[in-house]
Motif scaffolding. Sequence first.
Motif, PDB file in Angstrom:
ATOM      1  N   ALA A  35       0.821  -1.064  -0.203  1.00  0.00           N
ATOM      2  CA  ALA A  35       0.067   0.172   0.013  1.00  0.00           C
ATOM      3  C   ALA A  35       0.869   1.421   0.001  1.00  0.00           C
ATOM      4  CB  ALA A  35      -1.067  -0.057   1.202  1.00  0.00           C
ATOM      5  N   MET A  78      -4.170   0.919  -2.549  1.00  0.00           N
ATOM      6  CA  MET A  78      -3.669  -0.425  -2.601  1.00  0.00           C
ATOM      7  C   MET A  78      -3.822  -0.825  -3.992  1.00  0.00           C
ATOM      8  SD  MET A  78      -4.201  -4.200  -0.671  1.00  0.00           S
ATOM      9  CE  MET A  78      -5.975  -3.989  -1.431  1.00  0.00           C
ATOM     10  N   LEU A 106      -5.424  -3.379   4.505  1.00  0.00           N
ATOM     11  CA  LEU A 106      -5.544  -1.867   4.211  1.00  0.00           C
ATOM     12  C   LEU A 106      -6.252  -1.135   5.055  1.00  0.00           C
ATOM     13  CD1 LEU A 106      -4.678   0.079   1.694  1.00  0.00           C
ATOM     14  CD2 LEU A 106      -6.922  -0.326   0.696  1.00  0.00           C
TER      15      LEU A 106
END
Length: 148
Positions: free
Chosen positions: A31, A45, A66
Motif C-alpha cells: 500500500a 492499494m 488496508l
Amino acid sequence: MWGQLSPLPGGKKLFSFLLGRAARYTGTIGATVDHIETGKAVVTMRDRAMVRNHLKSVHAIALMNLGELATGAAVMYQVDGRGRGILKHIGMDYLKKARGTITATCEIMVPEEAGKHDLDVEGVLTDKDGEIVAKVRATWRIDINPPA
C-alpha cells in the motif's frame, strides 16, 4: 517522518516502504500512504496478483489489512511522540467485490487528554469509481503520556 518525506519526489513511496518494513505484515500488501493530516488518512492499494483471491478480486484479508493501515495511520499520526497505541479489535463489512485500485479513507480526532483511551474508528474503502467496497471498524487503545 511523514512531514519530512511526503513533500519530496518519491517521498510518499519511501515513507510507505519504510512503514511496511517496520510493520512487516502491513508491508505485504504494498500500500501507499497518499495523505495524512491531523484527523485524516488516505491509503491506496493497487490490484495485483499478490492481493487477489481465486475469484480474481482483491482478497478479503488484503482489504482488512488496508483498513487497519488507514485507521492506524489516522490515529497514530496524532499520537506520534506523545504515547503509543495498539489495535484491540477489527471488523469488516464487505459490500461488493473489490477490483482495481482501492482507496481507504479514515477520519478521526484523537483526544488530547493524557491517559488510556479506546477509540472506535471507521474507515471506508472505495474502488476507482468511488463505490464503497468495504467498511472497516477498528478499536484502537491509545495511551497518551502526560506533558513533561
